[in-house]
Design a protein around this motif. Structure first.
Motif, PDB file in Angstrom:
ATOM      1  N   VAL A   1      11.332   9.568  -2.834  1.00 31.83           N
ATOM      2  CA  VAL A   1      10.781   8.310  -2.314  1.00 31.83           C
ATOM      3  C   VAL A   1      11.447   7.841  -1.023  1.00 31.83           C
ATOM      4  O   VAL A   1      10.741   7.450  -0.077  1.00 31.83           O
ATOM      5  CB  VAL A   1      10.831   7.201  -3.388  1.00 31.83           C
ATOM      6  N   PRO A   2      12.787   7.806  -0.915  1.00 36.44           N
ATOM      7  CA  PRO A   2      13.397   7.288   0.327  1.00 36.44           C
ATOM      8  C   PRO A   2      12.862   7.956   1.583  1.00 36.44           C
ATOM      9  O   PRO A   2      12.512   7.280   2.554  1.00 36.44           O
ATOM     10  CB  PRO A   2      14.889   7.558   0.121  1.00 36.44           C
ATOM     11  N   MET A   3      12.778   9.287   1.586  1.00 38.77           N
ATOM     12  CA  MET A   3      12.304  10.006   2.760  1.00 38.77           C
ATOM     13  C   MET A   3      10.818   9.775   3.006  1.00 38.77           C
ATOM     14  O   MET A   3      10.387   9.442   4.112  1.00 38.77           O
ATOM     15  CB  MET A   3      12.595  11.498   2.613  1.00 38.77           C
ATOM     16  N   MET A   4       9.995   9.940   1.950  1.00 38.65           N
ATOM     17  CA  MET A   4       8.556   9.829   2.113  1.00 38.65           C
ATOM     18  C   MET A   4       8.125   8.404   2.448  1.00 38.65           C
ATOM     19  O   MET A   4       7.217   8.193   3.265  1.00 38.65           O
ATOM     20  CB  MET A   4       7.851  10.312   0.836  1.00 38.65           C
ATOM     21  N   LEU A   5       8.767   7.428   1.846  1.00 35.07           N
ATOM     22  CA  LEU A   5       8.429   6.038   2.143  1.00 35.07           C
ATOM     23  C   LEU A   5       8.845   5.683   3.570  1.00 35.07           C
ATOM     24  O   LEU A   5       8.117   4.971   4.278  1.00 35.07           O
ATOM     25  CB  LEU A   5       9.108   5.108   1.145  1.00 35.07           C
ATOM     26  N   SER A   6       9.988   6.195   3.990  1.00 28.55           N
ATOM     27  CA  SER A   6      10.448   5.929   5.354  1.00 28.55           C
ATOM     28  C   SER A   6       9.481   6.493   6.375  1.00 28.55           C
ATOM     29  O   SER A   6       9.182   5.860   7.393  1.00 28.55           O
ATOM     30  CB  SER A   6      11.841   6.523   5.570  1.00 28.55           C
TER      31      SER A   6
ATOM     32  N   ARG B   1     -11.844  11.359   1.009  1.00 28.10           N
ATOM     33  CA  ARG B   1     -12.665  10.253   0.516  1.00 28.10           C
ATOM     34  C   ARG B   1     -11.824   9.007   0.267  1.00 28.10           C
ATOM     35  O   ARG B   1     -12.227   7.879   0.604  1.00 28.10           O
ATOM     36  CB  ARG B   1     -13.387  10.667  -0.769  1.00 28.10           C
ATOM     37  N   SER B   2     -10.648   9.189  -0.317  1.00 22.48           N
ATOM     38  CA  SER B   2      -9.765   8.055  -0.579  1.00 22.48           C
ATOM     39  C   SER B   2      -9.265   7.441   0.721  1.00 22.48           C
ATOM     40  O   SER B   2      -9.106   6.217   0.831  1.00 22.48           O
ATOM     41  CB  SER B   2      -8.564   8.500  -1.433  1.00 22.48           C
ATOM     42  N   LEU B   3      -9.027   8.272   1.721  1.00 23.16           N
ATOM     43  CA  LEU B   3      -8.550   7.786   3.013  1.00 23.16           C
ATOM     44  C   LEU B   3      -9.564   6.872   3.676  1.00 23.16           C
ATOM     45  O   LEU B   3      -9.206   5.861   4.287  1.00 23.16           O
ATOM     46  CB  LEU B   3      -8.232   8.976   3.923  1.00 23.16           C
ATOM     47  N   LYS B   4     -10.838   7.195   3.535  1.00 21.68           N
ATOM     48  CA  LYS B   4     -11.888   6.382   4.142  1.00 21.68           C
ATOM     49  C   LYS B   4     -11.994   5.012   3.494  1.00 21.68           C
ATOM     50  O   LYS B   4     -12.345   4.024   4.146  1.00 21.68           O
ATOM     51  CB  LYS B   4     -13.236   7.106   4.044  1.00 21.68           C
ATOM     52  N   GLN B   5     -11.684   4.916   2.205  1.00 16.45           N
ATOM     53  CA  GLN B   5     -11.810   3.645   1.496  1.00 16.45           C
ATOM     54  C   GLN B   5     -10.742   2.648   1.944  1.00 16.45           C
ATOM     55  O   GLN B   5     -11.039   1.485   2.198  1.00 16.45           O
ATOM     56  CB  GLN B   5     -11.725   3.883  -0.009  1.00 16.45           C
ATOM     57  N   GLY B   6      -9.494   3.089   2.008  1.00 14.41           N
ATOM     58  CA  GLY B   6      -8.421   2.246   2.513  1.00 14.41           C
ATOM     59  C   GLY B   6      -8.038   1.079   1.624  1.00 14.41           C
ATOM     60  O   GLY B   6      -7.371   0.148   2.084  1.00 14.41           O
ATOM     61  N   THR B   7      -8.415   1.103   0.347  1.00 19.42           N
ATOM     62  CA  THR B   7      -8.068   0.027  -0.578  1.00 19.42           C
ATOM     63  C   THR B   7      -6.734   0.345  -1.255  1.00 19.42           C
ATOM     64  O   THR B   7      -6.285   1.497  -1.255  1.00 19.42           O
ATOM     65  CB  THR B   7      -9.154  -0.139  -1.648  1.00 19.42           C
ATOM     66  N   PRO B   8      -6.071  -0.667  -1.850  1.00 18.78           N
ATOM     67  CA  PRO B   8      -4.822  -0.389  -2.568  1.00 18.78           C
ATOM     68  C   PRO B   8      -4.987   0.677  -3.644  1.00 18.78           C
ATOM     69  O   PRO B   8      -4.114   1.542  -3.811  1.00 18.78           O
ATOM     70  CB  PRO B   8      -4.463  -1.752  -3.167  1.00 18.78           C
ATOM     71  N   LEU B   9      -6.110   0.633  -4.364  1.00 22.10           N
ATOM     72  CA  LEU B   9      -6.347   1.623  -5.404  1.00 22.10           C
ATOM     73  C   LEU B   9      -6.509   3.022  -4.813  1.00 22.10           C
ATOM     74  O   LEU B   9      -6.014   4.008  -5.371  1.00 22.10           O
ATOM     75  CB  LEU B   9      -7.589   1.247  -6.218  1.00 22.10           C
ATOM     76  N   SER B  10      -7.184   3.105  -3.677  1.00 19.63           N
ATOM     77  CA  SER B  10      -7.375   4.413  -3.052  1.00 19.63           C
ATOM     78  C   SER B  10      -6.057   4.966  -2.509  1.00 19.63           C
ATOM     79  O   SER B  10      -5.849   6.180  -2.501  1.00 19.63           O
ATOM     80  CB  SER B  10      -8.406   4.321  -1.922  1.00 19.63           C
TER      81      SER B  10
ATOM     82  N   GLY C   1       0.815  -1.213   0.000  1.00 22.37           N
ATOM     83  CA  GLY C   1       0.000   0.000   0.000  1.00 22.37           C
ATOM     84  C   GLY C   1       0.841   1.252   0.000  1.00 22.37           C
ATOM     85  O   GLY C   1       0.547   2.219  -0.703  1.00 22.37           O
ATOM     86  N   ARG C   2       1.938   1.240   0.783  1.00 25.83           N
ATOM     87  CA  ARG C   2       2.819   2.401   0.831  1.00 25.83           C
ATOM     88  C   ARG C   2       3.555   2.607  -0.489  1.00 25.83           C
ATOM     89  O   ARG C   2       3.735   3.741  -0.929  1.00 25.83           O
ATOM     90  CB  ARG C   2       3.841   2.227   1.951  1.00 25.83           C
ATOM     91  N   ILE C   3       3.946   1.511  -1.129  1.00 27.50           N
ATOM     92  CA  ILE C   3       4.628   1.618  -2.418  1.00 27.50           C
ATOM     93  C   ILE C   3       3.684   2.145  -3.486  1.00 27.50           C
ATOM     94  O   ILE C   3       4.048   2.998  -4.309  1.00 27.50           O
ATOM     95  CB  ILE C   3       5.213   0.253  -2.826  1.00 27.50           C
ATOM     96  N   LEU C   4       2.436   1.654  -3.477  1.00 28.85           N
ATOM     97  CA  LEU C   4       1.448   2.129  -4.442  1.00 28.85           C
ATOM     98  C   LEU C   4       1.185   3.619  -4.259  1.00 28.85           C
ATOM     99  O   LEU C   4       0.978   4.353  -5.232  1.00 28.85           O
ATOM    100  CB  LEU C   4       0.140   1.343  -4.281  1.00 28.85           C
ATOM    101  N   ASN C   5       1.207   4.064  -3.015  1.00 28.98           N
ATOM    102  CA  ASN C   5       1.013   5.483  -2.739  1.00 28.98           C
ATOM    103  C   ASN C   5       2.120   6.318  -3.376  1.00 28.98           C
ATOM    104  O   ASN C   5       1.859   7.369  -3.976  1.00 28.98           O
ATOM    105  CB  ASN C   5       0.973   5.696  -1.221  1.00 28.98           C
ATOM    106  N   GLN C   6       3.360   5.845  -3.269  1.00 28.71           N
ATOM    107  CA  GLN C   6       4.484   6.558  -3.870  1.00 28.71           C
ATOM    108  C   GLN C   6       4.415   6.517  -5.395  1.00 28.71           C
ATOM    109  O   GLN C   6       4.709   7.518  -6.068  1.00 28.71           O
ATOM    110  CB  GLN C   6       5.811   5.957  -3.398  1.00 28.71           C
ATOM    111  N   LEU C   7       3.999   5.384  -5.946  1.00 32.06           N
ATOM    112  CA  LEU C   7       3.871   5.261  -7.400  1.00 32.06           C
ATOM    113  C   LEU C   7       2.790   6.195  -7.938  1.00 32.06           C
ATOM    114  O   LEU C   7       2.927   6.761  -9.029  1.00 32.06           O
ATOM    115  CB  LEU C   7       3.564   3.818  -7.787  1.00 32.06           C
ATOM    116  N   GLY C   8       1.715   6.360  -7.164  1.00 29.09           N
ATOM    117  CA  GLY C   8       0.662   7.287  -7.579  1.00 29.09           C
ATOM    118  C   GLY C   8       1.168   8.712  -7.655  1.00 29.09           C
ATOM    119  O   GLY C   8       0.837   9.458  -8.589  1.00 29.09           O
TER     120      GLY C   8
END
Length: 229
Positions: free
Chosen positions: A166-171, A113-122, A41-48
């Motif tokens: 990415v390194p900082m934000m993912l960490s 709205r995306s935060l409430k869904q909590g899915t990988p896509l969101s 989920g965290r990686i998908l967030n960075q890719l988005g």
């Protein structure tokens, strides 16, 4: 603009991002059933977020190529660099920051709205929306993308900028705790240094002093281009 400057800008600028966008990274849902799903989920967030930067790089590259064909790319590079240096020494609001309240409101409501869904896509959608929030460093990176004068290089420039953050934000998103307020304020001092660096590089590039990589002479390339018609 050399592509390595994009990664350097993202890497150094991510110290500023830690204070400004860190709360968004920390707000990502942590109710995953497994560590693998949590990390995904965290990686998908960075890719988005990087996907949004790619789109901005595409637009910047198209604009830069158009201006290059018109023969005004060097003047644009000097102008952008000068604006960055001026921004360091002024406290007035930049023109693009005026009247964007509705835009910020729409992005924030979409993030909620995306935060409430909590899915990988969101989670990926939250990253994409995060990339749309007003940010001085992103503006600087977009200026670098325009200065490349190429669609492909413009997209590559923004992609490398995103990868640098990415390194900082993912960490931060993995650690699950915010930075102290005092440290956030100190990290924000990195922004003026980045503006001075990028502004100077853009001006040198526009001057075409014949310095390899730093300030190449583009006049021969432009002459050769015109002679083809």
């Amino acid at each position: 603009m050399e592509l390595w400057t994009a990664f350097l800008l993202g890497l150094l600028g991510s110290l500023h991002c830690a204070g400004m966008c860190g709360p968004i990274a920390l707000a990502l849902p942590a109710s995953s059933v497994s560590r693998r799903a949590f990390l995904l989920g965290r990686i998908l967030n960075q890719l988005g977020r990087i996907a949004t930067y790619l789109c901005l790089g595409l637009l910047g590259g198209v604009l830069g190529k158009t201006l290059a064909l018109a023969g005004v790319q060097q003047g644009l590079s000097i102008g952008l660099g000068s604006l960055m240096l001026i921004a360091v020494f002024t406290t007035q609001l930049a023109p693009w920051s005026i009247g964007v309240g509705r835009w910020i409101g729409w992005v924030k409501s979409s993030l909620a709205r995306s935060l409430k869904q909590g899915t990988p896509l969101s989670l990926a959608a939250m990253g994409a929306l995060n990339g749309l929030l007003p940010c001085g460093l992103v503006y600087v990176a977009c200026g670098g993308a325009v200065s490349t004068g190429s669609v492909v290089e413009g997209m590559a420039y923004m992609a490398l900028f995103g990868l640098g953050t990415v390194p900082m934000m993912l960490s931060i998103s993995l650690a699950g705790r915010s930075l102290p307020i005092g440290l956030r304020l100190r990290l924000q001092s990195v922004v003026p240094a980045c503006l001075v660096l990028m502004g100077t590089l853009l001006i040198l590039r526009g001057l075409g002093l014949g310095i390899p990589y730093l300030s190449p002479d583009l006049s021969h390339a432009l002459t050769g281009c015109h002679s083809c018609h």
